[in-house]
Design a protein around this motif. Sequence first.
Motif, short mmCIF file in Angstrom:
data_model
loop_
_atom_site.label_atom_id
_atom_site.label_comp_id
_atom_site.label_asym_id
_atom_site.label_seq_id
_atom_site.Cartn_x
_atom_site.Cartn_y
_atom_site.Cartn_z
N PRO A 94 24.34 51.89 27.29
CA PRO A 94 23.06 51.18 27.39
C PRO A 94 22.91 50.23 28.58
O PRO A 94 21.79 49.87 28.91
CB PRO A 94 23.00 50.40 26.08
CG PRO A 94 24.42 50.22 25.67
CD PRO A 94 25.14 51.44 26.14
N HIS A 95 24.01 49.82 29.21
CA HIS A 95 23.91 48.75 30.21
C HIS A 95 24.26 49.24 31.61
O HIS A 95 25.11 50.12 31.79
CB HIS A 95 24.85 47.60 29.84
CG HIS A 95 24.67 47.10 28.44
ND1 HIS A 95 23.52 46.46 28.02
CD2 HIS A 95 25.48 47.16 27.36
CE1 HIS A 95 23.66 46.12 26.75
NE2 HIS A 95 24.83 46.55 26.32
N GLN A 118 39.34 49.82 42.03
CA GLN A 118 38.52 50.51 41.03
C GLN A 118 39.40 51.21 40.00
O GLN A 118 39.14 51.14 38.79
CB GLN A 118 37.62 51.54 41.71
CG GLN A 118 36.57 50.94 42.63
CD GLN A 118 35.73 52.01 43.30
OE1 GLN A 118 35.06 52.79 42.62
NE2 GLN A 118 35.76 52.05 44.61
N ASP A 119 40.45 51.88 40.47
CA ASP A 119 41.35 52.58 39.54
C ASP A 119 42.03 51.62 38.59
O ASP A 119 42.15 51.89 37.38
CB ASP A 119 42.40 53.37 40.33
CG ASP A 119 41.83 54.56 41.07
OD1 ASP A 119 40.74 55.02 40.67
OD2 ASP A 119 42.45 55.03 42.04
N LYS A 120 42.48 50.48 39.10
CA LYS A 120 43.16 49.50 38.25
C LYS A 120 42.20 48.90 37.23
O LYS A 120 42.56 48.68 36.07
CB LYS A 120 43.78 48.40 39.11
CG LYS A 120 45.07 48.83 39.82
CD LYS A 120 45.68 47.69 40.59
CE LYS A 120 47.11 48.00 41.04
NZ LYS A 120 47.19 49.18 41.88
N LEU A 121 40.97 48.60 37.65
CA LEU A 121 39.98 48.08 36.71
C LEU A 121 39.65 49.11 35.64
O LEU A 121 39.50 48.77 34.46
CB LEU A 121 38.71 47.67 37.46
CG LEU A 121 38.83 46.42 38.35
CD1 LEU A 121 37.57 46.25 39.19
CD2 LEU A 121 39.05 45.17 37.51
N HIS A 122 39.53 50.38 36.04
CA HIS A 122 39.23 51.44 35.07
C HIS A 122 40.33 51.54 34.02
O HIS A 122 40.05 51.77 32.84
CB HIS A 122 39.10 52.79 35.80
CG HIS A 122 37.73 53.04 36.36
ND1 HIS A 122 37.51 53.76 37.51
CD2 HIS A 122 36.51 52.65 35.94
CE1 HIS A 122 36.21 53.81 37.76
NE2 HIS A 122 35.59 53.14 36.82
N GLN A 123 41.58 51.36 34.43
CA GLN A 123 42.69 51.50 33.50
C GLN A 123 42.84 50.30 32.58
O GLN A 123 43.32 50.44 31.46
CB GLN A 123 44.00 51.70 34.28
CG GLN A 123 44.10 53.03 35.00
CD GLN A 123 44.04 54.21 34.05
OE1 GLN A 123 44.69 54.23 33.01
NE2 GLN A 123 43.25 55.20 34.40
N LEU A 131 34.60 51.44 28.21
CA LEU A 131 33.73 50.27 28.18
C LEU A 131 32.88 50.16 29.44
O LEU A 131 31.70 49.83 29.36
CB LEU A 131 34.57 49.00 28.02
CG LEU A 131 35.41 48.88 26.75
CD1 LEU A 131 36.13 47.54 26.71
CD2 LEU A 131 34.54 49.05 25.50
N VAL A 132 33.47 50.43 30.59
CA VAL A 132 32.76 50.30 31.87
C VAL A 132 33.21 51.42 32.79
O VAL A 132 34.37 51.82 32.79
CB VAL A 132 33.07 48.94 32.55
CG1 VAL A 132 32.22 48.78 33.82
CG2 VAL A 132 32.84 47.78 31.60
N ALA A 133 32.27 51.94 33.59
CA ALA A 133 32.59 52.91 34.64
C ALA A 133 31.98 52.40 35.94
O ALA A 133 30.81 52.00 35.97
CB ALA A 133 32.05 54.29 34.30
N THR A 233 29.17 50.14 28.01
CA THR A 233 28.83 49.92 26.61
C THR A 233 29.02 48.45 26.24
O THR A 233 28.57 48.01 25.20
CB THR A 233 29.72 50.79 25.70
OG1 THR A 233 31.10 50.49 25.96
CG2 THR A 233 29.49 52.27 25.96
N ASP A 234 29.71 47.71 27.10
CA ASP A 234 29.97 46.29 26.89
C ASP A 234 29.45 45.54 28.11
O ASP A 234 30.04 45.59 29.19
CB ASP A 234 31.47 46.05 26.72
CG ASP A 234 31.81 44.61 26.33
OD1 ASP A 234 31.18 43.69 26.89
OD2 ASP A 234 32.72 44.42 25.50
N LEU A 235 28.33 44.81 27.94
CA LEU A 235 27.69 44.14 29.06
C LEU A 235 28.57 43.04 29.64
O LEU A 235 28.62 42.85 30.87
CB LEU A 235 26.34 43.56 28.62
CG LEU A 235 25.53 42.85 29.71
CD1 LEU A 235 25.24 43.78 30.88
CD2 LEU A 235 24.22 42.31 29.12
N THR A 236 29.27 42.30 28.80
CA THR A 236 30.14 41.22 29.29
C THR A 236 31.23 41.77 30.21
O THR A 236 31.49 41.23 31.28
CB THR A 236 30.78 40.47 28.11
OG1 THR A 236 29.75 39.90 27.30
CG2 THR A 236 31.69 39.36 28.61
N LYS A 237 31.86 42.86 29.77
CA LYS A 237 32.90 43.48 30.60
C LYS A 237 32.30 44.01 31.90
O LYS A 237 32.93 43.92 32.96
CB LYS A 237 33.57 44.61 29.83
CG LYS A 237 34.39 44.18 28.63
CD LYS A 237 35.65 43.46 29.04
CE LYS A 237 36.62 43.26 27.89
NZ LYS A 237 36.09 42.43 26.82
#
Length: 562
Positions: A94-95, A118-123, A131-133, A233-237
């Motif tokens: 949604p976000h 980016q890879d480290k944040l994704h993991q 949660l975030v892409a 799916t998580d706006l804060t994250k």
Amino acid sequence: MPTVSVGRDLLFAALGRTYTQEEFEEVCFSFGIELDDVTTEKAIIRKEKHLDDDAVDEDEEVFTKSKFPQIDTIYFALKGWLKRSVFSTSSIRPHVVCAVLRGVTFTEASYNSFIDLQDKLHQNICRRRTLVAIGTHDLDTLQAPFTYEALPPSSINFVPLKQAKNFRADELMEFYRSDLKLKKFLHIIENSPVFPVLYDNNRTVLSLPPIINGAHSAITLKTKNVFIECTATDLTKAKIVLNTMVTAFSAYCERKFEIEPVEVIYSDGKSYIYPDLSIYNMDVSLSYVNGTIGVSLEAEEVTDLLNRMQLRAEQSVSGDITVFVPPTRSDILHPCDVMEDVAIAYGYNNIPKRKPASLKTLALNELTDRIKLEIAMDGFTEVLTFILGSWRENFAMLNRKDDKSKAVVVGNPRSSDFELVRTSLMPGVLKTVGHNKDHPKPIKIFEVGDIALLDEKKDVGATNRRQLAALFCGASSGFELIHGLVDRVMESIGAAFVPIGDDSGYFIKPSDEPEFLPRRQASIIYKGKNIGTFGIVHPEVLINFDIPEPCSFAELNIESLL
């Protein structure tokens, strides 16, 4: 049902986006109406006059002809249906938050660092993109404004990153099943009736989150302006991830640390500006910081330490500390996080050692420490072995039979080396000697640790027991050596050696355990209970563990000595 003509541009404006003819035909078909034709007013007139000239003037208004009961309602019906079933991303991701970095200068090192971040944040914080892409794009290849939509997979077509062929989104799911990196993300959206997708104003696909970006807007070393989007799916994250990306790499912009915000307008009309780089204040009690760390620092000292940790801090009117938390420190959530930074800056090694008044050592641990000290002073070296072991080592290699009444078995072991929880310290100690058989002799080692045994009386079905094991390995190893160690341990706890049958102290009597040599072994009886066994290890057991020298071994239950 009558066929009506509707102004295409007027209709698209009412729907809030433009379509290719193929896309609009699919929308009409899904809604249950038939698109008969796409034409112009002059073309209709020429057709009525039977003229052959089909040329269309660019200035002519284009009409769509379709079967619909009433022309006035087509705008509202289609717009309401599209908003509900096609464009709603709320059911899947949604976000979305975005930002722009302009005038970026990439070197090969900074480019690799950009991708690696980016890879480290994704993991980590993105939890493997669930949660975030994150999507990063060359802004100069795109045309704003951008739209974030949820569409049926069959209606999404684009060339994915590092590919030359055009794919439908549903085809991509099959294509990436064999991709070692991307196949682990497919489950996030593959069973959804709609997939999230980002378009620019020319209907160029930016990305299909959380799977892959489009090849059209791929970033290169020559990229100057970067568009960053995070769907979530998580706006804060999502906010934290976006802040981390832009604050880390705005240093490479022509105008350092300048970040261009992006307005995100949701379907309900609400508008938000991202990224949110506001600083928030946190009040932290000075007494809490000093009391938790165990030091006595003045407010000025604490603020200096926090400034070293990139946290601007000031002394408040009340004498406590006001900390200004920047967007780069998303890990600061509670005063305990501030206290931890003070401790790090102060230096853990500089903190005075003290025993908390509330800390009281367990009687079992006190006894354990005392016995360890006694055995160490007798020249034995402590070892620590694995709590999990194999069935073969725990039973067959010790000549023991498994009656299924003792061992706690691991349900789905990853390896045959870790099939069950040890029921004795003996296998681990013997393995240690076997792997160090070239070590100078004698080898004198001991271990104090827990074993686990099945116990129906416990709510978890098993119980832990604290055991002591000691081993003497060498040519001179004999029954009397390990017997002497047992006597020393019992003497250290104040237990007297008494005649057989006397429950006031301890005594030994012959035993018949398969891991020991017959008639060279004994049980230890303390206050009427069998608390352990010692003796000469059986030659077959020594062969099983690849030990060439004779060994004497003792194992007893420490808890029984309390």
